[in-house]
Design a protein around this motif. Structure first.
Motif, PDB file in Angstrom:
ATOM      1  N   SER A 141      34.133  31.583  34.796  1.00 21.72           N
ATOM      2  CA  SER A 141      34.614  30.201  34.750  1.00 21.72           C
ATOM      3  C   SER A 141      36.134  30.146  34.772  1.00 21.72           C
ATOM      4  CB  SER A 141      34.103  29.489  33.493  1.00 21.72           C
ATOM      5  OG  SER A 141      32.708  29.358  33.532  1.00 21.72           O
ATOM      6  N   ALA A 142      36.769  31.043  34.014  1.00 26.92           N
ATOM      7  CA  ALA A 142      38.238  31.086  33.992  1.00 26.92           C
ATOM      8  C   ALA A 142      38.779  31.447  35.369  1.00 26.92           C
ATOM      9  CB  ALA A 142      38.717  32.089  32.946  1.00 26.92           C
ATOM     10  N   ASP A 176      37.368  30.850  38.191  1.00 27.37           N
ATOM     11  CA  ASP A 176      37.145  29.672  39.025  1.00 27.37           C
ATOM     12  C   ASP A 176      38.204  28.602  38.748  1.00 27.37           C
ATOM     13  OD1 ASP A 176      35.659  28.290  40.998  1.00 27.37           O
ATOM     14  OD2 ASP A 176      34.519  27.216  39.457  1.00 27.37           O
ATOM     15  N   LEU A 177      38.481  28.364  37.468  1.00 25.24           N
ATOM     16  CA  LEU A 177      39.495  27.366  37.104  1.00 25.24           C
ATOM     17  C   LEU A 177      40.888  27.771  37.590  1.00 25.24           C
ATOM     18  CD1 LEU A 177      38.315  26.455  33.503  1.00 25.24           C
ATOM     19  CD2 LEU A 177      38.286  24.961  35.514  1.00 25.24           C
ATOM     20  N   ASP A 206      41.379  29.203  40.271  1.00 27.35           N
ATOM     21  CA  ASP A 206      41.228  29.225  41.738  1.00 27.35           C
ATOM     22  C   ASP A 206      41.404  30.639  42.283  1.00 27.35           C
ATOM     23  OD1 ASP A 206      40.558  27.959  44.107  1.00 27.35           O
ATOM     24  OD2 ASP A 206      42.650  27.548  44.632  1.00 27.35           O
TER      25      ASP A 206
END
Length: 193
Positions: free
Chosen positions: A110-111, A113-114, A116
């Motif tokens: 998730s990190a 992804d956040l 990018d």
């Protein structure tokens, strides 16, 4: 062709898990076996991620392609391997918890992804555990017996991704220090039983 388009992708082959809890150590033992079996080019990192959780964010965000070995409770027969790729790999902590430490690794994804900086390709090589409750216990036989197959799956995925690896002709340096490599740890666990 510019430099960005000509560079080889950064590839991370990662094992996660806790060797102190029997089959929870599958990911670490599988990445260790991979390291012993194959020599990799300089754009490939082979890493024992253990239970580092969010400390793995840096490694994951640097990877263009990521293979993860992990013990995953899919509800299948013990020792069954299941391969999950790309968007099918759960990213968020709200997803069904499939292993003791997966929430931590979901947070890593998730990190990434956040930030990018999520890997363009992702493959999870999961193994159905038998025992996640035996403190200090060795990997069970059904799980231990599929480690070579898991290593071959990883090699096949890398080949499909265009990454050239080769069988080692000489012994690899230890991936795990302090006698916690598979051979030393298992020998101690057998003596304790």
């Amino acid at each position: 062709m510019d430099e960005a388009n000509s560079r080889k992708p950064n590839v991370l082959v990662l094992g996660i898990g806790n060797i102190l809890w029997a089959d929870e150590g599958f990911g670490v033992r599988a990445v260790e076996a991979f390291h012993q079996a194959y020599a990799v080019p300089t754009n490939v990192t082979v890493l024992d991620g253990g239970t580092q959780g969010l400390y793995l964010v840096q490694y994951v965000t640097e990877a263009d392609h990521l293979i993860v070995f992990d013990a995953v409770d899919f509800g299948l027969a013990p020792g069954t391997l299941k391969i999950v790729e790309n968007d099918d790999v759960p990213k968020f902590t709200g997803a069904k918890k499939m292993s003791l430490h997966q929430t931590g690794f979901q947070e890593v994804l998730s990190a990434a992804d956040l930030l990018d900086r999520y890997p363009a390709r992702l493959a999870l090589i999961g193994c159905q555990p038998v025992d996640l409750d035996s403190w200090g216990g060795p990997v069970t036989e059904p799980v231990k017996s599929v480690i070579p197959a898991a290593v071959m799956v990883a090699a096949g995925i890398l080949e499909r991704w265009g990454v050239a690896i080769s069988s080692r002709r000489t012994a690899a340096p230890a991936l795990l220090a302090n006698d916690i490599d598979f051979a030393h740890y298992e020998r101690r666990a057998d003596r304790a039983n």
